[in-house]
Scaffold this motif. Structure first.
Motif, PDB file in Angstrom:
ATOM      1  N   TYR A  23      23.881   8.638  -9.328  1.00  0.00           N
ATOM      2  CA  TYR A  23      25.207   8.040  -9.436  1.00  0.00           C
ATOM      3  C   TYR A  23      25.155   6.757 -10.271  1.00  0.00           C
ATOM      4  O   TYR A  23      26.005   6.531 -11.144  1.00  0.00           O
ATOM      5  CB  TYR A  23      25.766   7.750  -8.046  1.00  0.00           C
ATOM      6  N   ALA A  26      24.758   7.467 -13.944  1.00  0.00           N
ATOM      7  CA  ALA A  26      25.951   7.978 -14.635  1.00  0.00           C
ATOM      8  C   ALA A  26      26.673   6.865 -15.388  1.00  0.00           C
ATOM      9  O   ALA A  26      27.294   7.114 -16.424  1.00  0.00           O
ATOM     10  CB  ALA A  26      26.896   8.639 -13.633  1.00  0.00           C
ATOM     11  N   ALA A 146      36.653  13.456 -12.126  1.00  0.00           N
ATOM     12  CA  ALA A 146      36.051  12.152 -11.858  1.00  0.00           C
ATOM     13  C   ALA A 146      36.616  11.145 -12.860  1.00  0.00           C
ATOM     14  O   ALA A 146      37.197  11.510 -13.878  1.00  0.00           O
ATOM     15  CB  ALA A 146      34.528  12.243 -11.979  1.00  0.00           C
ATOM     16  N   ASP A 157      34.607   7.057  -8.473  1.00  0.00           N
ATOM     17  CA  ASP A 157      33.997   8.367  -8.269  1.00  0.00           C
ATOM     18  C   ASP A 157      33.545   8.578  -6.839  1.00  0.00           C
ATOM     19  O   ASP A 157      33.462   9.715  -6.378  1.00  0.00           O
ATOM     20  CB  ASP A 157      32.817   8.558  -9.224  1.00  0.00           C
ATOM     21  N   TYR A 214      27.048  11.658 -18.361  1.00  0.00           N
ATOM     22  CA  TYR A 214      27.833  11.191 -17.218  1.00  0.00           C
ATOM     23  C   TYR A 214      28.222  12.360 -16.312  1.00  0.00           C
ATOM     24  O   TYR A 214      27.976  12.329 -15.100  1.00  0.00           O
ATOM     25  CB  TYR A 214      29.080  10.472 -17.730  1.00  0.00           C
ATOM     26  N   TYR A 215      28.838  13.399 -16.883  1.00  0.00           N
ATOM     27  CA  TYR A 215      29.324  14.491 -16.044  1.00  0.00           C
ATOM     28  C   TYR A 215      28.177  15.304 -15.430  1.00  0.00           C
ATOM     29  O   TYR A 215      28.321  15.847 -14.329  1.00  0.00           O
ATOM     30  CB  TYR A 215      30.272  15.389 -16.836  1.00  0.00           C
ATOM     31  N   ILE A 218      27.201  13.154 -12.415  1.00  0.00           N
ATOM     32  CA  ILE A 218      28.213  13.247 -11.360  1.00  0.00           C
ATOM     33  C   ILE A 218      28.135  14.615 -10.685  1.00  0.00           C
ATOM     34  O   ILE A 218      28.266  14.732  -9.454  1.00  0.00           O
ATOM     35  CB  ILE A 218      29.620  13.006 -11.936  1.00  0.00           C
ATOM     36  N   HIS A 222      27.604  15.485  -6.783  1.00  0.00           N
ATOM     37  CA  HIS A 222      28.605  16.288  -6.078  1.00  0.00           C
ATOM     38  C   HIS A 222      27.967  17.476  -5.366  1.00  0.00           C
ATOM     39  O   HIS A 222      28.155  17.676  -4.157  1.00  0.00           O
ATOM     40  CB  HIS A 222      29.655  16.772  -7.069  1.00  0.00           C
TER      41      HIS A 222
END
Length: 247
Positions: A23, A26, A146, A157, A214-215, A218, A222
């Motif tokens: 996290y 990110a 997000a 987020d 980043y994604y 994330i 998740h």
């Protein structure tokens, strides 16, 4: 104050530490550099031509629909790639899209969105989930809701991880319609960064590098939280609160 169930299992603690690292990563150095180069998210959006700004949500919804079909269909032909490969490919695409400013960047959006979804699906698969399962498909699209790498809200987020969506009717279409307004802001920031004078292709490649990284991070958080909730038999919301306590 809400009571938080403490994780007593050492492996669960270690897993939460790992997810906290993802996290934090990110929003790492690449995001900070991109913000310095392009300015704030708000100022970036103001740089877009008015017709592009007004059409962003509709264009994003269409891009998400195309990307969902493309990403899912490509899984039958192309295996999941390592995160660095996904990042390299989207970086090259962003550089190509940034060469011609907003017009070519708009053409690049659906392909980049599809690759982002593939990268998110790969993160789900690495955590042991089947990307073809309907609930996993939903979660892969939801990751795109997000806050985005250019958000200045450091806790945005963490709130996303505990969101629950109730869907009725054609579920995926309703989900895409729900996600599109927020993701359109993220894509608008990306488009504007690619149109910044002088930066050109460098901005396009840089934004895609940051966005893909980043994604993927994330998505790892998740789906890692979902896996940990199952394996450790700990309520998901408790895990989200404990993750927040590590920030």
């Amino acid at each position: 104050m809400q009571n938080v169930v403490l994780v007593e299992n050492v492996d669960a603690e270690a897993e939460l530490d790992r997810l906290a690292d993802h996290y934090r990563s990110a929003g790492g150095a690449g995001v900070k550099l991109l913000n310095k180069l392009g300015g704030s998210a708000e100022s970036l959006l103001e740089q877009l031509p008015e017709p592009v700004r007004y059409g962003l949500t509709g264009a994003t919804e269409q891009a998400l629909r195309l990307a969902m079909h493309a990403a899912q269909g490509s899984r039958r032909a192309v295996p999941d790639q390592q995160p660095w490969v996904n990042t390299a490919v989207t970086t090259a695409m962003g550089a190509a899209g940034g060469m011609g400013g907003v017009s070519t960047a708009l053409m690049e959006l659906p392909a980049t969105t599809a690759l982002l979804l593939r990268a998110i699906q790969g993160a789900a698969a690495r955590e042991g989930f089947d990307p073809a399962a309907e609930n996993v498909k939903f979660d892969c699209v939801r990751v795109l809701a997000a806050s985005g790498p250019l958000s200045h809200d450091d806790g945005a987020d963490l709130g996303f991880f505990s969101v629950r969506l109730t869907l009725t009717g054609p579920a995926m279409q309703r989900l895409i319609a729900a996600v599109a307004p927020r993701f359109s802001i993220v894509l608008g920031q990306k488009l504007a960064a690619q149109s910044v004078p002088v930066l050109g292709a460098l901005a396009g490649g840089g934004t895609n590098y940051v966005y893909t990284r980043y994604y993927q991070q994330i998505a790892r958080v998740h789906f890692g939280l979902r896996r940990l909730a199952i394996d450790a038999d700990i309520p998901h919301d408790d895990l989200v609160r404990q993750l927040a306590a590590r920030m």
